[in-house]
Design an enzyme around this catalytic site. Structure first.
Site, mmCIF file in Angstrom:
data_model
loop_
_atom_site.group_PDB
_atom_site.id
_atom_site.type_symbol
_atom_site.label_atom_id
_atom_site.label_comp_id
_atom_site.label_asym_id
_atom_site.label_seq_id
_atom_site.Cartn_x
_atom_site.Cartn_y
_atom_site.Cartn_z
ATOM 1 N N ASP A 220 14.418 142.241 1.506
ATOM 2 C CA ASP A 220 14.991 140.931 1.839
ATOM 3 C C ASP A 220 16.268 140.675 1.041
ATOM 4 O OD1 ASP A 220 12.534 141.039 3.012
ATOM 5 O OD2 ASP A 220 11.711 139.275 1.994
ATOM 6 N N TYR B 161 6.331 152.357 9.820
ATOM 7 C CA TYR B 161 6.574 151.548 8.616
ATOM 8 C C TYR B 161 6.876 152.511 7.480
ATOM 9 C CZ TYR B 161 5.810 147.695 5.207
ATOM 10 O OH TYR B 161 5.933 146.744 4.223
ATOM 11 N N SER C 120 11.838 149.991 4.518
ATOM 12 C CA SER C 120 11.680 149.212 3.295
ATOM 13 C C SER C 120 12.273 149.887 2.062
ATOM 14 C CB SER C 120 10.204 148.872 3.064
ATOM 15 O OG SER C 120 9.798 147.917 4.002
ATOM 16 N N LYS D 123 10.567 150.336 10.500
ATOM 17 C CA LYS D 123 10.836 149.311 9.498
ATOM 18 C C LYS D 123 11.191 150.040 8.224
ATOM 19 C CE LYS D 123 7.890 146.072 6.920
ATOM 20 N NZ LYS D 123 8.877 145.566 5.969
HETATM 21 C C1 LIG Z 1 7.984 146.910 -0.820
HETATM 22 C C2 LIG Z 1 7.897 145.727 0.074
HETATM 23 O O1 LIG Z 1 6.849 145.136 0.255
HETATM 24 N N1 LIG Z 1 9.003 145.368 0.657
HETATM 25 C C3 LIG Z 1 9.040 144.273 1.565
HETATM 26 C C4 LIG Z 1 9.241 144.754 2.919
HETATM 27 O O2 LIG Z 1 10.015 145.600 3.201
HETATM 28 C C5 LIG Z 1 10.154 143.303 1.181
HETATM 29 O O3 LIG Z 1 10.227 142.333 2.183
HETATM 30 C C6 LIG Z 1 9.911 142.673 -0.178
HETATM 31 O O4 LIG Z 1 8.704 141.966 -0.156
HETATM 32 C C7 LIG Z 1 11.011 141.701 -0.568
HETATM 33 O O5 LIG Z 1 12.242 142.287 -0.393
HETATM 34 C C8 LIG Z 1 10.862 141.181 -1.985
HETATM 35 O O6 LIG Z 1 11.196 142.161 -2.927
HETATM 36 C C1 LIG Z 2 6.655 142.625 3.468
HETATM 37 C C2 LIG Z 2 6.497 143.120 4.781
HETATM 38 O O1 LIG Z 2 7.442 143.347 5.421
HETATM 39 C C3 LIG Z 2 5.165 143.376 5.255
HETATM 40 O O2 LIG Z 2 4.390 142.442 5.389
HETATM 41 O O3 LIG Z 2 4.830 144.525 5.483
#
Ligand SMILES: CC(=O)N[C@H](C=O)[C@@H](O)[C@H](O)[C@H](O)CO
Ligand SMILES: CC(=O)C(=O)O
Length: 290
Positions: free
Chosen positions: A180, A125, A155, A153
Protein backbone atom coordinates in the site's frame (compact mmCIF):
# COMPACT_ATOMS: atom_id res chain seq x y z
CA UNK A 1 -11.17 -7.56 3.97
CA UNK A 2 -10.57 -8.43 7.62
CA UNK A 3 -12.40 -11.28 9.27
CA UNK A 4 -14.88 -10.55 12.00
CA UNK A 5 -15.05 -12.46 15.26
CA UNK A 6 -17.28 -12.26 18.31
CA UNK A 7 -15.86 -11.38 21.69
CA UNK A 8 -14.80 -15.00 22.26
CA UNK A 9 -12.93 -15.13 18.97
CA UNK A 10 -15.42 -17.18 16.95
CA UNK A 11 -16.31 -16.13 13.41
CA UNK A 12 -19.35 -13.87 13.67
CA UNK A 13 -21.46 -13.83 10.51
CA UNK A 14 -23.46 -10.75 11.47
CA UNK A 15 -20.26 -8.81 12.06
CA UNK A 16 -18.82 -10.03 8.77
CA UNK A 17 -21.94 -8.74 7.03
CA UNK A 18 -21.74 -5.39 8.77
CA UNK A 19 -18.14 -4.99 7.61
CA UNK A 20 -18.96 -6.01 4.03
CA UNK A 21 -21.87 -3.57 4.01
CA UNK A 22 -19.58 -0.78 5.20
CA UNK A 23 -17.15 -1.42 2.33
CA UNK A 24 -19.93 -1.51 -0.23
CA UNK A 25 -20.52 2.17 0.44
CA UNK A 26 -16.93 3.33 0.05
CA UNK A 27 -16.26 3.14 -3.67
CA UNK A 28 -14.09 0.01 -3.67
CA UNK A 29 -14.81 -2.37 -6.50
CA UNK A 30 -14.39 -5.62 -4.68
CA UNK A 31 -13.40 -7.54 -1.60
CA UNK A 32 -10.48 -9.91 -1.23
CA UNK A 33 -11.76 -12.40 1.33
CA UNK A 34 -9.63 -14.67 3.52
CA UNK A 35 -6.24 -13.31 2.48
CA UNK A 36 -3.48 -12.02 4.73
CA UNK A 37 -5.73 -9.37 6.24
CA UNK A 38 -8.60 -11.83 6.39
CA UNK A 39 -6.53 -14.33 8.40
CA UNK A 40 -7.61 -17.22 6.19
CA UNK A 41 -4.40 -18.99 7.11
CA UNK A 42 -5.41 -18.92 10.78
CA UNK A 43 -8.87 -20.37 10.27
CA UNK A 44 -10.33 -23.81 9.70
CA UNK A 45 -11.81 -24.53 6.28
CA UNK A 46 -15.30 -24.42 7.83
CA UNK A 47 -14.67 -20.98 9.27
CA UNK A 48 -13.39 -19.68 5.95
CA UNK A 49 -16.55 -20.95 4.30
CA UNK A 50 -18.64 -19.29 6.99
CA UNK A 51 -16.95 -15.93 6.37
CA UNK A 52 -17.46 -16.22 2.62
CA UNK A 53 -21.06 -17.28 3.03
CA UNK A 54 -21.80 -14.15 5.10
CA UNK A 55 -20.01 -11.90 2.61
CA UNK A 56 -21.94 -13.38 -0.31
CA UNK A 57 -25.26 -13.03 1.48
CA UNK A 58 -24.58 -9.36 2.08
CA UNK A 59 -22.91 -7.98 -1.04
CA UNK A 60 -23.20 -10.55 -3.83
CA UNK A 61 -23.65 -8.70 -7.10
CA UNK A 62 -22.65 -5.35 -5.59
CA UNK A 63 -18.93 -6.00 -5.26
CA UNK A 64 -16.57 -8.38 -7.00
CA UNK A 65 -15.68 -11.11 -4.56
CA UNK A 66 -12.20 -12.58 -4.82
CA UNK A 67 -11.62 -15.45 -2.44
CA UNK A 68 -8.27 -16.49 -1.11
CA UNK A 69 -8.48 -20.30 -0.99
CA UNK A 70 -4.83 -21.09 -0.36
CA UNK A 71 -4.28 -23.50 2.53
CA UNK A 72 -1.28 -25.60 3.41
CA UNK A 73 -2.65 -28.76 1.89
CA UNK A 74 -3.69 -28.87 -1.72
CA UNK A 75 -6.69 -30.96 -0.78
CA UNK A 76 -8.07 -28.31 1.53
CA UNK A 77 -7.36 -25.56 -1.01
CA UNK A 78 -9.32 -27.49 -3.64
CA UNK A 79 -12.21 -27.95 -1.24
CA UNK A 80 -12.24 -24.19 -0.56
CA UNK A 81 -12.02 -23.43 -4.28
CA UNK A 82 -15.06 -25.59 -4.99
CA UNK A 83 -16.95 -23.95 -2.17
CA UNK A 84 -16.08 -20.50 -3.53
CA UNK A 85 -17.47 -21.48 -6.91
CA UNK A 86 -20.69 -22.86 -5.43
CA UNK A 87 -21.06 -19.65 -3.43
CA UNK A 88 -21.02 -17.56 -6.59
CA UNK A 89 -17.69 -15.84 -5.98
CA UNK A 90 -16.09 -14.04 -8.93
CA UNK A 91 -12.57 -15.42 -8.66
CA UNK A 92 -10.26 -17.47 -6.50
CA UNK A 93 -6.70 -16.74 -5.51
CA UNK A 94 -3.97 -18.50 -3.55
CA UNK A 95 -0.53 -18.18 -2.07
CA UNK A 96 1.81 -21.18 -2.30
CA UNK A 97 1.63 -23.70 0.51
CA UNK A 98 3.87 -22.58 3.36
CA UNK A 99 6.18 -24.30 5.92
CA UNK A 100 7.77 -26.84 3.52
CA UNK A 101 10.34 -25.45 1.15
CA UNK A 102 8.62 -26.42 -2.03
CA UNK A 103 10.03 -26.72 -5.49
CA UNK A 104 8.58 -24.67 -8.27
CA UNK A 105 6.97 -27.80 -9.65
CA UNK A 106 5.25 -28.46 -6.32
CA UNK A 107 3.82 -24.95 -6.11
CA UNK A 108 2.71 -25.13 -9.72
CA UNK A 109 0.93 -28.41 -9.05
CA UNK A 110 -0.67 -26.97 -5.91
CA UNK A 111 -2.13 -24.03 -7.87
CA UNK A 112 -3.06 -26.15 -10.87
CA UNK A 113 -5.19 -28.50 -8.78
CA UNK A 114 -7.28 -25.55 -7.62
CA UNK A 115 -7.57 -24.17 -11.13
CA UNK A 116 -8.64 -27.55 -12.52
CA UNK A 117 -11.23 -28.07 -9.78
CA UNK A 118 -13.32 -25.06 -10.80
CA UNK A 119 -14.12 -22.87 -13.76
CA UNK A 120 -13.57 -19.64 -11.82
CA UNK A 121 -10.79 -17.24 -12.79
CA UNK A 122 -7.61 -17.60 -10.74
CA UNK A 123 -5.36 -14.84 -9.42
CA UNK A 124 -1.90 -15.79 -8.25
CA UNK A 125 -1.00 -14.31 -4.87
CA UNK A 126 2.70 -13.60 -4.94
CA UNK A 127 3.95 -12.53 -1.53
CA UNK A 128 7.59 -13.63 -1.32
CA UNK A 129 8.41 -11.81 1.91
CA UNK A 130 5.74 -13.73 3.82
CA UNK A 131 5.85 -17.14 2.08
CA UNK A 132 9.53 -17.30 1.16
CA UNK A 133 8.56 -18.44 -2.33
CA UNK A 134 9.74 -16.28 -5.19
CA UNK A 135 7.52 -16.59 -8.24
CA UNK A 136 9.85 -16.85 -11.21
CA UNK A 137 9.24 -15.35 -14.60
CA UNK A 138 9.06 -18.77 -16.34
CA UNK A 139 6.43 -20.02 -13.88
CA UNK A 140 4.45 -16.78 -14.21
CA UNK A 141 4.59 -17.15 -17.99
CA UNK A 142 3.41 -20.74 -17.90
CA UNK A 143 0.55 -19.88 -15.57
CA UNK A 144 -0.51 -16.74 -17.46
CA UNK A 145 -0.85 -18.74 -20.69
CA UNK A 146 -4.01 -20.31 -19.33
CA UNK A 147 -7.20 -18.33 -19.94
CA UNK A 148 -8.35 -19.13 -16.45
CA UNK A 149 -5.36 -17.40 -14.86
CA UNK A 150 -6.38 -13.78 -15.12
CA UNK A 151 -3.85 -12.02 -12.96
CA UNK A 152 -1.39 -11.75 -10.13
CA UNK A 153 -1.34 -9.86 -6.87
CA UNK A 154 2.18 -8.57 -6.40
CA UNK A 155 3.03 -8.05 -2.76
CA UNK A 156 6.78 -7.90 -3.21
CA UNK A 157 8.36 -4.49 -3.15
CA UNK A 158 9.87 -4.38 -6.63
CA UNK A 159 7.79 -2.30 -8.98
CA UNK A 160 10.23 -3.29 -11.71
CA UNK A 161 9.29 -6.93 -11.24
CA UNK A 162 5.63 -5.90 -11.24
CA UNK A 163 6.13 -4.22 -14.60
CA UNK A 164 7.97 -7.24 -15.97
CA UNK A 165 5.13 -9.54 -14.93
CA UNK A 166 2.58 -7.19 -16.50
CA UNK A 167 4.51 -7.25 -19.74
CA UNK A 168 4.85 -11.01 -19.69
CA UNK A 169 1.15 -11.49 -18.94
CA UNK A 170 -0.03 -9.10 -21.62
CA UNK A 171 -2.59 -6.30 -21.65
CA UNK A 172 -5.52 -8.35 -20.44
CA UNK A 173 -3.53 -9.94 -17.60
CA UNK A 174 -4.38 -8.08 -14.39
CA UNK A 175 -1.65 -7.01 -12.05
CA UNK A 176 -2.63 -5.84 -8.57
CA UNK A 177 -0.28 -3.75 -6.49
CA UNK A 178 0.39 -5.25 -3.05
CA UNK A 179 2.40 -2.80 -0.92
CA UNK A 180 0.00 0.00 0.00
CA UNK A 181 2.95 2.29 0.72
CA UNK A 182 3.77 2.37 -3.00
CA UNK A 183 0.34 2.05 -4.56
CA UNK A 184 1.13 5.02 -6.77
CA UNK A 185 4.48 3.54 -7.80
CA UNK A 186 2.82 0.26 -8.65
CA UNK A 187 0.12 1.96 -10.72
CA UNK A 188 2.75 4.04 -12.50
CA UNK A 189 4.67 0.86 -13.36
CA UNK A 190 1.65 -0.83 -14.84
CA UNK A 191 -0.54 -2.22 -12.06
CA UNK A 192 -4.22 -2.20 -12.98
CA UNK A 193 -5.33 -1.70 -9.40
CA UNK A 194 -4.48 -2.77 -5.91
CA UNK A 195 -5.39 -5.20 -3.16
CA UNK A 196 -4.10 -4.15 0.21
CA UNK A 197 -4.18 -4.62 3.93
CA UNK A 198 -4.62 -1.02 5.03
CA UNK A 199 -7.36 -0.14 2.53
CA UNK A 200 -9.76 -1.59 5.09
CA UNK A 201 -9.43 1.44 7.36
CA UNK A 202 -9.17 4.07 4.59
CA UNK A 203 -10.86 2.69 1.47
CA UNK A 204 -12.00 6.12 0.29
CA UNK A 205 -8.45 7.48 0.37
CA UNK A 206 -7.18 4.73 -1.91
CA UNK A 207 -10.09 5.34 -4.27
CA UNK A 208 -9.18 9.03 -4.44
CA UNK A 209 -5.53 8.14 -4.96
CA UNK A 210 -6.47 5.81 -7.78
CA UNK A 211 -8.61 8.52 -9.35
CA UNK A 212 -5.81 11.10 -9.12
CA UNK A 213 -3.56 8.67 -10.94
CA UNK A 214 -6.14 7.89 -13.62
CA UNK A 215 -6.74 11.61 -14.19
CA UNK A 216 -3.02 12.23 -14.45
CA UNK A 217 -3.00 14.48 -11.38
CA UNK A 218 0.40 13.29 -10.34
CA UNK A 219 1.28 16.07 -7.90
CA UNK A 220 -1.94 15.51 -5.99
CA UNK A 221 -1.44 11.75 -6.15
CA UNK A 222 2.07 12.00 -4.76
CA UNK A 223 1.02 14.31 -1.94
CA UNK A 224 -1.82 11.97 -0.98
CA UNK A 225 0.36 8.84 -1.11
CA UNK A 226 2.85 10.52 1.22
CA UNK A 227 0.11 11.45 3.67
CA UNK A 228 -1.32 7.93 3.52
CA UNK A 229 2.18 6.62 4.24
CA UNK A 230 2.35 8.61 7.47
CA UNK A 231 -0.83 6.83 8.51
CA UNK A 232 0.49 3.40 7.46
CA UNK A 233 3.71 3.98 9.37
CA UNK A 234 1.68 4.61 12.51
CA UNK A 235 -0.51 1.55 11.86
CA UNK A 236 2.61 -0.60 11.62
CA UNK A 237 3.79 0.65 15.02
CA UNK A 238 1.13 -1.23 17.02
CA UNK A 239 1.47 -4.81 18.34
CA UNK A 240 -0.19 -6.00 15.12
CA UNK A 241 -1.34 -4.22 11.97
CA UNK A 242 -4.71 -5.94 11.81
CA UNK A 243 -5.28 -5.45 15.52
CA UNK A 244 -4.79 -1.72 15.01
CA UNK A 245 -7.04 -1.71 11.94
CA UNK A 246 -9.77 -3.63 13.75
CA UNK A 247 -9.59 -1.27 16.73
CA UNK A 248 -9.97 1.70 14.41
CA UNK A 249 -13.05 0.12 12.83
CA UNK A 250 -14.43 -0.41 16.33
CA UNK A 251 -14.09 3.34 16.97
CA UNK A 252 -16.39 3.78 13.96
CA UNK A 253 -18.96 1.42 15.42
CA UNK A 254 -17.90 -1.60 13.35
CA UNK A 255 -17.00 -4.45 15.66
CA UNK A 256 -14.76 -7.19 14.26
CA UNK A 257 -13.13 -8.48 17.43
CA UNK A 258 -9.38 -8.92 17.86
CA UNK A 259 -7.16 -10.67 15.33
CA UNK A 260 -6.33 -14.29 16.06
CA UNK A 261 -3.20 -15.28 17.89
CA UNK A 262 -0.36 -15.43 17.06
CA UNK A 263 -1.34 -12.01 15.64
CA UNK A 264 -1.30 -9.88 18.76
CA UNK A 265 -4.32 -8.04 20.08
CA UNK A 266 -4.16 -4.27 20.46
CA UNK A 267 -5.31 -3.41 23.95
CA UNK A 268 -7.10 -0.54 25.65
CA UNK A 269 -3.81 1.17 26.43
CA UNK A 270 -3.62 2.17 22.78
CA UNK A 271 -7.09 3.66 22.69
CA UNK A 272 -6.04 7.31 22.90
CA UNK A 273 -3.48 7.05 20.15
CA UNK A 274 -5.88 5.09 17.93
CA UNK A 275 -8.56 7.73 18.47
CA UNK A 276 -6.07 10.29 17.24
CA UNK A 277 -5.10 8.15 14.25
CA UNK A 278 -8.72 7.53 13.35
CA UNK A 279 -9.30 11.28 13.48
CA UNK A 280 -6.33 11.82 11.17
CA UNK A 281 -7.79 9.36 8.64
CA UNK A 282 -11.26 10.84 8.85
CA UNK A 283 -9.98 14.42 8.53
CA UNK A 284 -7.92 13.52 5.49
CA UNK A 285 -10.89 11.71 3.96
CA UNK A 286 -13.06 14.79 4.49
CA UNK A 287 -10.35 17.03 3.07
CA UNK A 288 -10.31 14.88 -0.08
CA UNK A 289 -14.06 15.27 -0.34
CA UNK A 290 -14.56 11.53 -0.13
C1 LIG B 1 2.83 -8.58 3.20
C2 LIG B 1 1.44 -8.05 3.10
O1 LIG B 1 0.53 -8.48 3.78
N1 LIG B 1 1.26 -7.10 2.22
C3 LIG B 1 -0.02 -6.53 2.00
C4 LIG B 1 -0.53 -6.93 0.71
O2 LIG B 1 0.13 -6.95 -0.27
C5 LIG B 1 0.05 -5.01 2.09
O3 LIG B 1 -1.20 -4.51 1.73
C6 LIG B 1 0.45 -4.54 3.48
O4 LIG B 1 -0.49 -4.99 4.41
C7 LIG B 1 0.52 -3.03 3.58
O5 LIG B 1 1.26 -2.52 2.54
C8 LIG B 1 1.07 -2.55 4.91
O6 LIG B 1 2.45 -2.76 5.00
C1 LIG C 1 -3.27 -7.59 2.60
C2 LIG C 1 -3.88 -8.26 1.52
O1 LIG C 1 -3.79 -7.82 0.45
C3 LIG C 1 -4.56 -9.50 1.79
O2 LIG C 1 -5.55 -9.50 2.50
O3 LIG C 1 -4.11 -10.53 1.32
Amino acid sequence: MYSAYDDSGNVDSERVKQLARYYAGTGVKGLYVGGSSGEGMLQTAEERMQVLHAVMEEVKGELKILVHVGANSTRESVELAKHAELSGADAISAVPSIYYRLSEKAVETHWQKMIDAVSLPFIIYNTPQTTGFHLSMPLLERMAKQDQVIGVKMSGESTFELQQFKEAGGDDFLVFNGPDEQFLGGRAMGADGGIGGTYGVMPELFCVLDRFFSENKLDEAKALQFRINRIIKKLLGYPSLYGACKSILSLRGIETGQPRLPLLPVGEEFRASLLELNREIQDLTAEMGA
